[in-house]
Write an enzyme that holds these catalytic residues in place. Structure first.
Site, PDB file in Angstrom:
ATOM      1  N   MET A  29       1.237  -1.210  -0.068  1.00 33.59           N
ATOM      2  CA  MET A  29       0.017  -0.129  -0.141  1.00 33.59           C
ATOM      3  C   MET A  29       1.329   1.340   0.522  1.00 33.59           C
ATOM      4  SD  MET A  29      -3.820  -0.907   2.230  1.00 33.59           S
ATOM      5  CE  MET A  29      -2.439  -0.640   3.505  1.00 33.59           C
ATOM      6  N   GLY A  30       2.511   1.586  -0.224  1.00 31.53           N
ATOM      7  CA  GLY A  30       3.299   2.417  -0.579  1.00 31.53           C
ATOM      8  C   GLY A  30       3.618   2.812   0.989  1.00 31.53           C
ATOM      9  N   LEU A  32       6.744   3.187   1.528  1.00 27.06           N
ATOM     10  CA  LEU A  32       7.691   1.843   1.500  1.00 27.06           C
ATOM     11  C   LEU A  32       8.337   2.469   3.199  1.00 27.06           C
ATOM     12  CD1 LEU A  32       8.342   1.148  -1.832  1.00 27.06           C
ATOM     13  CD2 LEU A  32       6.470  -0.231  -0.053  1.00 27.06           C
ATOM     14  N   GLY A  35      10.923  -2.873   5.842  1.00 26.74           N
ATOM     15  CA  GLY A  35      10.233  -4.445   6.078  1.00 26.74           C
ATOM     16  C   GLY A  35       9.552  -4.367   4.508  1.00 26.74           C
ATOM     17  N   HIS A  36       9.078  -3.507   3.358  1.00 31.28           N
ATOM     18  CA  HIS A  36       8.925  -3.721   2.137  1.00 31.28           C
ATOM     19  C   HIS A  36       9.974  -4.431   1.280  1.00 31.28           C
ATOM     20  CE1 HIS A  36       5.577  -0.767   3.401  1.00 31.28           C
ATOM     21  NE2 HIS A  36       4.603  -2.244   2.757  1.00 31.28           N
ATOM     22  N   GLU A 147       5.597 -11.687   7.493  1.00 29.39           N
ATOM     23  CA  GLU A 147       4.913 -12.104   8.863  1.00 29.39           C
ATOM     24  C   GLU A 147       4.365 -11.134   9.477  1.00 29.39           C
ATOM     25  OE1 GLU A 147       8.188 -15.044  10.305  1.00 29.39           O
ATOM     26  OE2 GLU A 147       6.869 -16.486   8.646  1.00 29.39           O
ATOM     27  N   LYS A 148       5.142 -10.116   9.452  1.00 29.63           N
ATOM     28  CA  LYS A 148       4.357  -8.974  10.478  1.00 29.63           C
ATOM     29  C   LYS A 148       3.248  -9.047  10.347  1.00 29.63           C
ATOM     30  CE  LYS A 148       3.235  -4.493  10.885  1.00 29.63           C
ATOM     31  NZ  LYS A 148       2.617  -3.693   9.893  1.00 29.63           N
ATOM     32  N   ASP A 149       2.286  -9.283   9.228  1.00 37.55           N
ATOM     33  CA  ASP A 149       0.786  -9.152   9.650  1.00 37.55           C
ATOM     34  C   ASP A 149       0.811 -10.665   9.086  1.00 37.55           C
ATOM     35  OD1 ASP A 149       0.361  -6.545   8.796  1.00 37.55           O
ATOM     36  OD2 ASP A 149       1.702  -6.645   7.826  1.00 37.55           O
ATOM     37  N   GLN A 152      -2.980 -11.917   8.190  1.00 38.95           N
ATOM     38  CA  GLN A 152      -3.258 -12.021   6.780  1.00 38.95           C
ATOM     39  C   GLN A 152      -2.426 -13.006   6.140  1.00 38.95           C
ATOM     40  OE1 GLN A 152      -3.145  -7.450   5.345  1.00 38.95           O
ATOM     41  NE2 GLN A 152      -0.755  -8.259   4.462  1.00 38.95           N
TER      42      GLN A 152
HETATM   43  P1  AMP Z   1       0.670  -3.171   3.183  1.00 41.85           P
HETATM   44  O1  AMP Z   1       1.703  -1.988   2.230  1.00 41.85           O
HETATM   45  O2  AMP Z   1       1.134  -2.487   4.738  1.00 41.85           O
HETATM   46  O3  AMP Z   1       0.402  -3.677   2.784  1.00 41.85           O
HETATM   47  O4  AMP Z   1       2.430  -4.297   3.773  1.00 41.85           O
HETATM   48  C1  AMP Z   1       2.656  -5.276   2.258  1.00 41.85           C
HETATM   49  C2  AMP Z   1       3.511  -6.171   2.706  1.00 41.85           C
HETATM   50  O5  AMP Z   1       4.510  -5.899   3.355  1.00 41.85           O
HETATM   51  C3  AMP Z   1       2.764  -6.961   3.697  1.00 41.85           C
HETATM   52  O6  AMP Z   1       2.547  -8.135   2.791  1.00 41.85           O
HETATM   53  C4  AMP Z   1       2.816  -6.745   5.037  1.00 41.85           C
HETATM   54  O7  AMP Z   1       3.215  -7.805   5.899  1.00 41.85           O
HETATM   55  C5  AMP Z   1       4.811  -6.503   4.654  1.00 41.85           C
HETATM   56  N1  AMP Z   1       5.500  -5.435   5.976  1.00 41.85           N
HETATM   57  C6  AMP Z   1       4.725  -4.781   6.716  1.00 41.85           C
HETATM   58  N2  AMP Z   1       5.655  -4.370   7.231  1.00 41.85           N
HETATM   59  C7  AMP Z   1       6.520  -5.355   7.625  1.00 41.85           C
HETATM   60  C8  AMP Z   1       7.720  -5.718   8.049  1.00 41.85           C
HETATM   61  N3  AMP Z   1       8.102  -4.951   9.005  1.00 41.85           N
HETATM   62  N4  AMP Z   1       8.473  -6.364   8.175  1.00 41.85           N
HETATM   63  C9  AMP Z   1       7.786  -7.349   7.109  1.00 41.85           C
HETATM   64  N5  AMP Z   1       7.216  -7.240   5.732  1.00 41.85           N
HETATM   65  C10 AMP Z   1       6.485  -6.656   6.403  1.00 41.85           C
END
Ligand code: AMP
Length: 257
Positions: A29-30, A32, A35-36, A147-149, A152
């Site tokens: 979802m941007g 970034l 983690g991303h 795995e943070k989510d 999901q």
């Molecule tokens: P989001 O932009 O929040 O939808 O996240 C996109 C992807 O990045 C999802 O698969 C999240 O689980 C992953 N993500 C977000 N934060 C982290 C993190 N701290 N460590 C690993 N993956 C992450």
């Protein structure tokens, strides 16, 4: 890096220029962060092409204020992805993704009704629906999720199996800041005082105490606790600091003795 705002253009490019090797896909979802980018690195390593999408999906936000204040940094994101070596960036708008205006939805009836459900009803319907659409659009060999989510990730993995999707769903470890706080786009919305307190969340999750005592400790620290629950081999938690919601989870074997 090729940028596609139009899904039809991406599909044409995929069928001509990306069909001679494996595609790895990282939906985001941007805004970034590390983690991303770690997901992107796994994809780059394991595939011939890496495709990233940035789509701030409104159907997974049950709180309009949360969507309004979600950080947006598209120019910076593009530079980071280009530098990382991503091949294609998909930037579809609402009308592109929801050509049905969300008449068709993916609904899971068991695990999606636990943990985050109580305070975010409908959230996982939005997540699963958009991920199914994106997986069909990209047709990747592998797609990478953090795995943070974890709730999901598990729901998406189970959806892929339930609907016989050809894409392999790959879990990636949680990336943390040096003080232990899980990297998250929402961390940008914390005040300086809240940011200092935030790493206590994961420290409490990892402490040897029973769930009830973890909750009590977090409340004493100043967190508003949504839930702390042990399910399977993991401890899951969600807390609020002001309006900002933080989620995290650890394996029970990480609990410090
Ligand atoms: P989001 O932009 O929040 O939808 O996240 C996109 C992807 O990045 C999802 O698969 C999240 O689980 C992953 N993500 C977000 N934060 C982290 C993190 N701290 N460590 C690993 N993956 C992450």
């Amino acid at each position: 890096m090729e940028i596609f705002t139009d899904i039809i253009n991406w599909q044409a490019a995929r069928d001509s220029g990306y069909n001679d090797g494996s595609i790895g896909f990282v939906p985001t979802m941007g805004s970034l962060h590390r983690g991303h980018l770690s997901l992107v690195r796994y994809s780059l390593k394991e595939n011939d092409y890496t495709v990233v999408s940035i789509f701030l999906n409104p159907t997974q936000f049950n709180n309009p204020d949360d969507l309004k204040h979600y950080p947006r940094e598209i120019e910076r994101d593009q530079i980071l992805l280009e530098k990382a070596g991503v091949d294609a960036l998909l930037l579809p708008d609402y009308g592109q993704i929801y050509n049905d205006d969300y008449r068709y939805q993916v609904i899971e009836t068991e695990f999606s009704k636990k943990l985050c459900y109580a305070s975010r009803p409908g959230h996982f319907d939005g997540v699963l629906t958009v991920v199914l659409k994106l997986l069909n659009i990209v047709q990747a060999s592998r797609a990478y999720f953090g795995e943070k989510d974890y709730q999901q990730f598990q729901l998406i993995k189970d959806m892929a199996r339930a609907f016989f999707l050809p894409t392999v769903i790959v879990p990636c470890p949680t990336i943390r800041e040096s003080d232990g706080l899980a990297a998250s786009s929402r961390n940008l919305n914390l005040t300086a005082v809240e940011r200092k307190l935030a790493p206590k969340f994961v420290r409490r999750l990892r402490s040897e105490q029973a769930v009830q005592n973890v909750i009590a400790g977090l409340e004493t620290d100043g967190f508003r606790v949504d839930y702390v629950e042990d399910i399977g081999d993991r401890r899951f938690g969600a807390v609020y600091l002001g309006p900002v919601r933080l989620i995290d989870n650890i394996e029970l074997k990480e609990i410090t003795k």
